[in-house]
Each structure stands twice: as C-alpha cells, then as structure tokens.
Design an enzyme around this catalytic site. Structure first.
Site, PDB file in Angstrom:
ATOM      1  N   HIS A  32      -2.094  -4.664   2.982  1.00  0.00           N
ATOM      2  CA  HIS A  32      -3.064  -3.560   2.953  1.00  0.00           C
ATOM      3  C   HIS A  32      -3.960  -3.524   4.198  1.00  0.00           C
ATOM      4  O   HIS A  32      -4.142  -2.486   4.814  1.00  0.00           O
ATOM      5  CB  HIS A  32      -3.976  -3.667   1.728  1.00  0.00           C
ATOM      6  N   LYS A  53       5.303  -4.363  -3.500  1.00  0.00           N
ATOM      7  CA  LYS A  53       4.774  -5.501  -2.753  1.00  0.00           C
ATOM      8  C   LYS A  53       4.722  -6.711  -3.692  1.00  0.00           C
ATOM      9  O   LYS A  53       4.650  -6.493  -4.899  1.00  0.00           O
ATOM     10  CB  LYS A  53       3.431  -5.101  -2.174  1.00  0.00           C
ATOM     11  N   ASP A 100       3.250   0.251  -0.040  1.00  0.00           N
ATOM     12  CA  ASP A 100       1.948  -0.395   0.136  1.00  0.00           C
ATOM     13  C   ASP A 100       0.955   0.646  -0.372  1.00  0.00           C
ATOM     14  O   ASP A 100       0.746   1.674   0.289  1.00  0.00           O
ATOM     15  CB  ASP A 100       1.689  -0.714   1.610  1.00  0.00           C
ATOM     16  N   HIS A 101       0.402   0.431  -1.553  1.00  0.00           N
ATOM     17  CA  HIS A 101      -0.319   1.539  -2.178  1.00  0.00           C
ATOM     18  C   HIS A 101      -1.546   1.986  -1.388  1.00  0.00           C
ATOM     19  O   HIS A 101      -2.024   3.101  -1.550  1.00  0.00           O
ATOM     20  CB  HIS A 101      -0.651   1.244  -3.650  1.00  0.00           C
TER      21      HIS A 101
HETATM   22  C1  BG6 Z   1      -3.203  -5.276  -4.996  1.00  0.00           C
HETATM   23  C2  BG6 Z   1      -3.546  -6.734  -5.078  1.00  0.00           C
HETATM   24  O1  BG6 Z   1      -2.142  -5.058  -4.118  1.00  0.00           O
HETATM   25  O2  BG6 Z   1      -4.338  -4.564  -4.534  1.00  0.00           O
HETATM   26  C3  BG6 Z   1      -4.721  -6.963  -5.997  1.00  0.00           C
HETATM   27  O3  BG6 Z   1      -2.427  -7.454  -5.547  1.00  0.00           O
HETATM   28  C4  BG6 Z   1      -5.887  -6.112  -5.579  1.00  0.00           C
HETATM   29  O4  BG6 Z   1      -5.093  -8.326  -6.025  1.00  0.00           O
HETATM   30  C5  BG6 Z   1      -5.456  -4.663  -5.391  1.00  0.00           C
HETATM   31  O5  BG6 Z   1      -6.861  -6.198  -6.602  1.00  0.00           O
HETATM   32  C6  BG6 Z   1      -6.569  -3.840  -4.791  1.00  0.00           C
HETATM   33  O6  BG6 Z   1      -6.210  -2.495  -4.819  1.00  0.00           O
HETATM   34  P1  BG6 Z   1      -7.308  -1.358  -4.920  1.00  0.00           P
HETATM   35  O7  BG6 Z   1      -6.526  -0.086  -4.824  1.00  0.00           O
HETATM   36  O8  BG6 Z   1      -8.003  -1.547  -6.239  1.00  0.00           O
HETATM   37  O9  BG6 Z   1      -8.218  -1.578  -3.771  1.00  0.00           O
END
Ligand code: BG6
Length: 511
Positions: free
Chosen positions: A248, A156, A185-186
């Site tokens: 997300h 992403k 999209d993790h």
């Molecule tokens: C990322 C964003 O995709 O997701 C970041 O670019 C954000 O800005 C992060 O901090 C949040 O991921 P998680 O897994 O920590 O909720």
C-alpha cells in the site's frame, strides 16, 4: 460508460471473511448502480458444503456488510441473490481442488446464464494456494476460453519476500499471460488515491513545483487505531513492513513520485510507477540501522481502558519480535528527487485512523517575515488526505491584520463531502469493475511487485539476522516510538501529527 461483457465471477475462498465483508458487497453495489451486465453470475467456491440457497442466505440475504446506507428494497436483495451460486470442491492432500467438478459446473452455468464464456477467477484464499490454483485451472484448461476471456485476480500479499514473489510470478506466468493477471492492492481502488494522480497532472500549479527545487520532504502516513484484532496468526508471519509498506505505502509513493506518463492508460502509468521503484536508493546495513525504526505496541491504558499489548493478542507468540509499527527515511535517486528525503510511517494502535501524504515545500530563500526559529512553521504544506475526512489541504502564510508584517499559517481545504450527490465507490467496487472491463491500470504489474520487494527485502533480512537492531515498545494510543521523530532532520521539524479531521493537527486534535 465502458462496455462490460457478460461474465461469471468465480470466487475461491468463498466462505471467507473477505468475500463476506468486501467482495460480495462490492458486486452488490455494482448491481444496484446498474454496472453489471445483463448476463452475470457469481460462483462461490470453497471446501465447505453449502447449497446455493444456503450460500445466498449467508453472503446476500443475511450479510450485514451489504450496503444498508442506500434505500435497498428486499426485492433488490432477492433478485441479486439469484445471481449467486455455490460449488463446494474437495481437495487432495496437496490442496488441489477437483477442477473437473468446477469445469462441469461452469459449463452448466454458462448455459443457464449465457455468460459468453468470460470468467474472472478471484483468488481470495491463503496465499500459499495462489500458484497451486493457477496451475489447477490451467491443467483443467480453464485458463483460456473457447470464445471468451479468462482473468485472474490475486489478493495481497503477493509473495512473502523477493524470492517467493519471483517464484509466484514465474508460476502464474507458466499458466496465464501477464495481461490476464490482476494483482490487487485495495489502496489503488480508493478514490482519494486516484485523485493524487489527477491533482498532480491535471493542475498546472502543482507540477512545476513538484521536484527537488521546491519540495523539502514528503511524508506518507497510514495510521490505524485498531490493533491486529483476530488476525494475530496471519500478522505474526507478516508484520507492518509486509502488510502495509511493501504494497500500500509504496504504491502511494509511486503515485506521488512518478513522472508524467505518456498516456493515462495501464501500461504507460505502470511503466512510470516501475521506474520509481527501480530508482529507490538501496539501503545499506548502516541505513537500515539508522533510517528504519520498528516498534511493537505494548500494554497500555487508552481513554481509561486497559488495552492489550501485541504479545497478548490471540495467535501471537508471547516473545514475538514482529513489528506493528514502521517509520523510515529513504531517497529516490533520479533527476526529480535527488536528495529529497521521503518518510513513510505506519502502525497499529496509533491515536487515530488516518492515511495521508504530506508534501512540505521549501521555505523562501530570503526570510522577509519570519524569524529563523519559525521557518519550519511557515513552510507551505500540501496534505493529500486519503482517509478519513477525505480531501486536500494547503497551508500557507497570511498577514495578521494590524501593524507590522506578522504572519500566520492558514488553511485552504477541499473536502469530498462538499461534493453533494457524488457517490464515492468503495475500493473493491472500483477494482472489480475495472477487472470486469479489462482495465488493469489500478492493479500492480508483476515487475513492479518484484521491484518493491527488492527494496524491502534487505530490511526484513537485516531485522531477522541482526539482533542488535532494536524493536521499540510503544504504548497503544500513542504515535509510536519517539525515535521516529529523529529521522526528520532540521530544527523544529517533526512529522505532521494528524487528527481524524483534515484541517487540524498537533495539539488541536479531537481524535
Ligand atoms: C490491509 C492490511 O491490507 O489493509 C490490514 O492487511 C490493514 O492490516 C488494512 O488494516 C488497512 O486498510 P484500510 O483501507 O482500512 O486503510
């Protein structure tokens, strides 16, 4: 366990932060857990010069992000390191890498490790290079195998707006087929996110109530306590809407709002998610003004310590209008959700790091026990907690012992921690394994990435073009602009103000 073919993982952007923090540790965990096939190699690729040994030292032997919580022996680290290789590649002024060198190296690696001509290319580079790399791979005939397969993982952000997402899809599809492309999209790799799908469709008690007849509103929150840290340069061109909402949070929404798929396979699930995006009610100029709130954190004191405002962060324009907070209200125009408001909220430098989906059920039609003023406090609420303190919480009313029928809301909760001995994989671990096995269920399909942009694009454009739309400053450590509460209509109705602990909220927080 599904079969995993022998294969090579080629990581573009191999000297970058994501590779060190997430990708190599994820593959290492797969190795420790016995998920890697017998013949497997990682080939890191970037412009920086490293020998294989120097690279192994950087990303494996001295990588502090490698799993240290399990009992990892030095021997395990050393033997994993042997699977890691590196190739530096020159690039021309158009940022085209020297793909002939890459091709030769892959041929050699194939012969050395016997990876059966199967290759994943992971693009962890600046997004402007995604299309160029796909094209370069295709020109070098690396987009198809002789006897094996090729897959392409795209990090992403997928596009910067609708037009660029469409252009990127078009370019990728000139050189790869849709089933070769894995848009990551993790959030979809998080166990708790996948469990939302299971909670809805594996339990007969929820699905009958999961509609406009019983649900009053749904909130989705992704709060972070940190600011943009060292990513000011990137964030300036992104902002919370592009960074969190378009991908997300809309992915979470799709899982909450989708219809039951015909099967639990990639195409059936992704077809239903697409329909959610296609049913989002487009926002008019007026809706954008009244139903979308943007904010930016300002200098403040958090727990006695001075905390910089966004405009003071390195790499940020001192007059920046980039939003670090978004709250919005919108509707899904379909049979199930007609007139049910959905609320999304995300921001940096909020009081705590928490992501959750909150389903507020409608109150009883006939209020036997509550006074009108208390109705909002006696509605059933289901909280699907994504992180931290992962779990599920149901709030319902019980009688307070003693005379009369006085009621009180109580909690019934499940915490993942209670499942002793269950290993919860990191998001990247699950997603990389899925791609290794050719399962795209948890990856975004091209049409849905575009459909999500179609909804978001007009909002971003309105913000750029209409100076009268305010950007509210909020002190770091607070829940963002107070105006966000006005989005939720109804007496005594506000957002749930969660704590890091799942069962508490509002004033009872230990942040
Ligand atoms: C990322 C964003 O995709 O997701 C970041 O670019 C954000 O800005 C992060 O901090 C949040 O991921 P998680 O897994 O920590 O909720």
């Amino acid at each position: 366990m599904k079969k995993t073919d022998n294969q090579v993982l080629v990581i573009f952007g191999a000297s970058g932060d994501l590779t060190q923090r997430k990708l190599i540790p994820a593959v290492f965990n797969l190795y420790i857990r016995g998920f890697l096939p017998d013949c497997y190699a990682i080939l890191g690729v970037s412009r920086t010069e490293f020998s294989d040994d120097e690279y192994r030292k950087k990303v494996v032997l001295e990588n502090k992000y490698l799993n240290n919580t399990q009992q990892i022996s030095e021997e395990q680290r050393q033997s994993f390191a042997k699977k890691v290789f590196y190739q530096s590649l020159d690039s021309d002024e158009n940022q085209n890498y020297d793909y002939d060198i890459l091709k030769d190296r892959l041929t050699k690696l194939e012969a050395d490790v016997n990876s059966c001509d199967n290759i994943i290319f992971y693009l962890s580079t600046p997004p402007s290079l995604y299309g160029t790399i796909a094209e370069g791979l295709a020109n070098a005939a690396l987009n198809h195998g002789t006897s094996g397969w090729r897959r392409l993982i795209i990090e992403k952000p997928f596009g910067y707006d609708l037009a660029s997402a469409k252009a990127l899809n078009k370019k990728l599809l000139c050189h790869f087929t849709e089933d070769q492309i894995y848009r990551i999209d993790h959030y979809l790799g998080k166990e708790t996110v996948q469990n939302m799908f299971v909670t809805r469709f594996a339990n007969s008690i929820f699905e009958p109530l999961w509609n406009r007849n019983y649900i009053h509103r749904i909130e989705i929150t992704a709060a972070e306590s940190v600011g943009v840290e060292k990513r000011g340069g990137y964030y300036e061109g992104s902002g919370a809407m592009r960074d969190m909402v378009q991908n997300h949070l809309l992915q979470l929404l799709a899982l909450v709002a989708m219809e039951p798929p015909v099967k639990a396979d990639a195409e059936s699930i992704r077809n239903e998610k697409l329909k959610v995006f296609q049913s989002l009610r487009p926002m008019s100029a007026e809706d954008i003004k009244t139903n979308v709130i943007r904010g930016q954190y300002i200098e403040s004191t958090i727990k006695g310590k001075k905390s910089d405002g966004y405009r003071q962060e390195p790499g940020v324009d001192p007059a920046s209008k980039t939003e670090t907070y978004v709250a919005m209200k919108f509707f899904i125009d379909n049979w199930r959700w007609s007139d049910v408001p959905f609320y999304i909220r995300t921001g940096k430098k909020l009081p705590t790091r928490v992501s959750e989906v909150v389903v507020h059920f409608k109150p009883n039609h006939h209020h036997l026990f509550a006074h009108d003023s208390e109705i909002s406090n006696s509605q059933n609420v289901l909280v699907l907690r994504i992180q931290p303190n992962e779990g599920i919480l149901l709030k319902f009313s019980m009688k307070i012992p003693g005379a009369g029928f006085n009621t009180e809301q109580v909690n019934m909760d499940f915490h993942y921690d209670d499942l002793a001995n269950v290993y919860v994989p990191e998001a990247y671990e699950r997603l990389i394994l899925d791609c290794m096995q050719g399962d795209a269920t948890l990856y975004a399909r091209g049409d849905s990435a575009e459909a999500a942009w179609e909804f978001i694009d007009p909002i971003i454009k309105a913000w750029q073009e209409d100076d009268s739309i305010p950007i509210f400053g909020y002190p770091g450590g607070t829940w963002g602009p107070e105006h966000a509460d006005d989005l939720i209509e109804g007496k005594n109705m506000v957002w749930r103000y969660p704590c890091s602990n799942l069962t508490n909220d509002g004033n009872y927080c230990e942040l």
